[in-house]
Design a protein around this motif. Structure first.
Motif, PDB file in Angstrom:
ATOM      1  N   ARG A  27      15.250  34.547 -22.326  1.00 43.63           N
ATOM      2  CA  ARG A  27      14.520  33.562 -21.521  1.00 43.63           C
ATOM      3  C   ARG A  27      15.445  32.398 -21.164  1.00 43.63           C
ATOM      4  NH1 ARG A  27      11.065  34.691 -25.790  1.00 43.63           N
ATOM      5  NH2 ARG A  27      11.659  32.719 -26.682  1.00 43.63           N
ATOM      6  N   GLN A  29      16.926  29.075 -19.152  1.00 43.34           N
ATOM      7  CA  GLN A  29      16.425  27.855 -18.516  1.00 43.34           C
ATOM      8  C   GLN A  29      16.966  27.873 -17.083  1.00 43.34           C
ATOM      9  OE1 GLN A  29      14.393  25.682 -20.196  1.00 43.34           O
ATOM     10  NE2 GLN A  29      14.499  27.227 -21.812  1.00 43.34           N
ATOM     11  N   ARG A  30      16.343  27.135 -16.206  1.00 41.05           N
ATOM     12  CA  ARG A  30      16.828  27.024 -14.824  1.00 41.05           C
ATOM     13  C   ARG A  30      17.542  25.694 -14.648  1.00 41.05           C
ATOM     14  NH1 ARG A  30      17.057  31.454 -11.474  1.00 41.05           N
ATOM     15  NH2 ARG A  30      15.314  32.782 -11.974  1.00 41.05           N
ATOM     16  N   ASP A  31      18.707  25.743 -14.031  1.00 43.81           N
ATOM     17  CA  ASP A  31      19.421  24.518 -13.692  1.00 43.81           C
ATOM     18  C   ASP A  31      18.694  23.906 -12.502  1.00 43.81           C
ATOM     19  OD1 ASP A  31      21.170  22.572 -12.652  1.00 43.81           O
ATOM     20  OD2 ASP A  31      22.926  23.669 -13.360  1.00 43.81           O
ATOM     21  N   GLN A  37      20.349  30.557 -13.581  1.00 45.89           N
ATOM     22  CA  GLN A  37      19.837  30.809 -14.923  1.00 45.89           C
ATOM     23  C   GLN A  37      20.901  30.389 -15.924  1.00 45.89           C
ATOM     24  OE1 GLN A  37      19.030  35.016 -14.734  1.00 45.89           O
ATOM     25  NE2 GLN A  37      16.894  34.661 -14.204  1.00 45.89           N
ATOM     26  N   ASP A  40      21.557  29.627 -23.625  1.00 46.96           N
ATOM     27  CA  ASP A  40      22.147  28.864 -24.709  1.00 46.96           C
ATOM     28  C   ASP A  40      22.660  29.802 -25.807  1.00 46.96           C
ATOM     29  OD1 ASP A  40      19.806  29.766 -25.926  1.00 46.96           O
ATOM     30  OD2 ASP A  40      18.865  27.795 -25.995  1.00 46.96           O
TER      31      ASP A  40
END
Length: 143
Positions: A27, A29-31, A37, A40
């Motif tokens: 999953r 994160q979106r910048d 995408q 981490d």
């Protein structure tokens, strides 16, 4: 990390990362600046776990369940039908095989130690019903 960076760090292709993302196993994160995408270090750990489980023959639905347990921080329902429980013996055998190969590779790189086992001995060891552990010296059976 972007898709390609995660893929490189995890030893898989970018398409594999995208596939696992579509399946909901990763999953990102979106910048907000560009919509890329971003993954981490937890995503890298998840990717490595997924890849390891896949190499053991665990299917994506079972992996998804395992990751759900992790996301909920709840203990898995471990019984003899859990995918990992079914793989337990296979995992132990695989570890022993990989350790034997690693020891053999290490032994062929050292000229100062006892005579290294031959590649033929390693193959014979891995092919037996009870693979022997190949060491720097004579072959020994599992204990």
């Amino acid at each position: 990390m972007r898709v390609t960076e995660l893929a490189r760090a995890g030893g898989v292709t970018a398409e594999t990362v995208r596939h696992y993302t579509r399946e909901g196993l990763l999953r990102p994160q979106r910048d907000p600046r560009n919509g890329y995408q971003l993954y981490d270090e937890e995503a890298l750990g998840r990717l490595r776990l997924i890849d390891c489980l896949r190499s053991l023959g665990v299917g994506l639905p079972e992996i998804k369940q395992i990751l759900t347990w992790a996301d909920q921080d709840s203990p898995p329902v471990v019984d003899r039908h859990t995918p990992l429980a079914e793989q337990g013996r296979h995992i132990c055998m695989r570890i022993q095989e990989l350790q034997a190969i690693a020891r053999w590779l290490d032994s062929i790189g050292h000229d100062d130690g006892p005579e290294a086992p031959s590649l033929k001995q390693l193959i014979e060891s891995l092919g037996s019903e009870q693979p022997a552990i190949v060491t720097d010296g004579p072959r020994i059976g599992h204990q």
